[in-house]
Design a protein around this motif. Structure first.
Motif: not given
Lengths: 218, 242
Positions: A114-116, A118-125, A129, A133-134, A137, B85, B89
């Protein structure tokens, strides 16, 4: 009737096996494409889209492939569309394959941490996207082995299409068995044919599974 | 000038009212530490600031980008808010350099060459420029967390949210991460962090915000709060961690 040689039997069965292979490939490629669409629908933000995909998957997983083929083959002629056995078989297997692949792939996507997301969401993807990209793959690595494993089920599933008159390996076999009165020989060869088609796939799937257990995470 | 404005924020998890009307203003360059017991709502508050948690009522505004209850278009806001985080992550299938470059390339459409320059400079800032081609699983936890900070910085955010970023680290790796955060604070980065490192919060924080049962119970400079807690809850909390 015994003027059909074993050689003739083998050659005709090889012909049938090519149709089995063709139908399997067709179902797998088209089923893969629609399975991917199903996967996106299944994890979409819109509830109605998720429900629709889930309903589709439940219908095709919850009924026998044979009934699906009957309904497509006989149902289409009821509404005035004449489908050839080949088209009906390809359509039926594609729908069946897409439901299973969609579900297998959804499980792979959901196994990505789930952290993947959250991390990509917080990078504005955007959602797309993030997937591209995340998430995909990483899911792809997990998905290869069960996907190849399922392809064996598709190859064996094509046998059912003989019942609506599509002349693939099994249908060829039963016609030859009737003509030669040597059902044991003929169906032995039919079984061998399926084994030749399926064994490389399951061996490949086992190797992939072993590799993915041993390999690093990238 | 207020960079971050939070007005009347309410959030429920089912029947559990976790944020009960939060008002908070944070100035440009300010370093704010959210402290409190687990379940006090501090992580939820932090995650509301970039829309990772939705809320039912209230308003979040960061550098002019407004976020209302139930809003789903967060792209502009999230470009201004970086986040780090507890569990790092990092993207395991991408190299360190690719981790850092992904968002500038995909979201900001920055040309590849320029992205590489950015990536190298932010990695240099966290002291990991030599790890550009390494993969996350080849790094220690402390190094991974520093890459995660670099990845957030590559988007040139106006504010950086840190959610217990040292909690998953072995004790000997905590300091290298805190040193990076300290440098950022000294350079004037606006930081909002949830932390259990009280000593660090005291040392680097301009302001501590003590949360209790979904409300901001007390807030002030570290010196004020630690020396003269006004409420028994804060006194109790300080007592329990010392």
């Amino acid at each position: 009737m015994n003027d059909i040689s074993t050689w003739d039997v083998a050659r005709n069965l090889a012909d049938g096996a090519m149709w089995t292979l063709g139908l399997s490939l067709c179902a797998f490629v088209l089923g893969g494409v629609s399975g991917l669409a199903l996967l996106f629908a299944r994890i979409a933000k819109r509830t109605w889209l998720r429900r629709l995909a889930q309903g589709y998957i439940e219908v095709f997983q919850g009924t026998p492939l044979l009934m699906q083929l009957f309904i497509i083959f006989f149902g289409s002629s009821l509404i005035g569309i004449e489908l050839s056995p080949w088209l009906a078989a390809a359509l039926g297997l594609t729908l069946f394959t897409s439901a299973y692949l969609g579900e297998i792939w959804r499980a792979c996507v959901e196994s990505v941490a789930k952290g993947q997301w959250e991390a990509s969401a917080s990078l504005a993807l955007s959602h797309f996207e993030q997937m591209r990209y995340v998430i995909l793959p990483q899911a792809r690595r997990i998905a290869i082995a069960p996907t190849v494993g399922f392809s064996v089920q598709v190859v064996k599933g094509t046998a059912v299409t003989s019942i609506i008159g599509f002349v693939e390996l099994t249908k060829t076999g039963s016609m030859l068995a009737n003509a030669t009165y040597k059902p044991f020989l003929v169906f032995g060869l039919v079984a061998l044919g399926y084994f030749i088609l399926c064994y490389p796939l399951s061996a490949f799937s086992r190797r992939l599974e072993r590799n993915s257990r041993e390999s690093r995470t990238h | 000038m207020n960079l971050v404005r939070i007005d009347g924020l309410h959030k429920h998890f089912g029947s559990n009212h976790v944020l009960k009307g939060i008002d908070l203003r944070i100035k440009q360059g300010e370093v704010v530490a959210l402290i409190g017991r687990s379940g006090s709502g501090k992580s939820t508050l932090l995650r509301s600031i970039n829309g990772l948690e939705s809320f039912e009522d209230g308003l979040v505004e960061v550098d002019g980008e407004r976020l209302h209850a139930g809003q789903t278009n967060l792209r502009e806001l999230r470009q201004k808010v970086g986040m780090v985080f507890q569990q790092f992550n990092l993207f395991p299938h991408l190299s360190v350099g690719e981790n850092v470059m992904l968002a500038p390339q995909v979201v900001k459409k920055t040309p590849r060459g320029e992205c590489e320059t950015i990536a190298r400079s932010v990695l240099d800032k966290v002291g990991l420029s030599e790890k550009y081609d390494a993969y996350p699983d080849q790094l220690s936890g402390g190094q991974q967390q520093r890459v995660a900070i670099a990845r957030a910085l590559a988007m040139q955010p106006r504010v950086l949210l840190c959610d217990e970023i040292t909690s998953a680290l072995d004790p000997e790796l905590v300091n290298e991460v805190l040193a990076v955060v300290k440098t950022l604070a000294a350079e004037g980065m606006t930081l909002i962090m949830v932390t259990h490192e009280m000593r660090f919060a005291r040392e680097v924080g301009d302001r501590l915000v003590f949360m209790h049962e979904g409300r901001i119970h007390e807030s002030g400079t570290p010196a004020e709060l630690f020396a003269h807690p006004k409420t028994p809850e804060l006194a109790n909390f300080i007592g329990s961690i010392n």
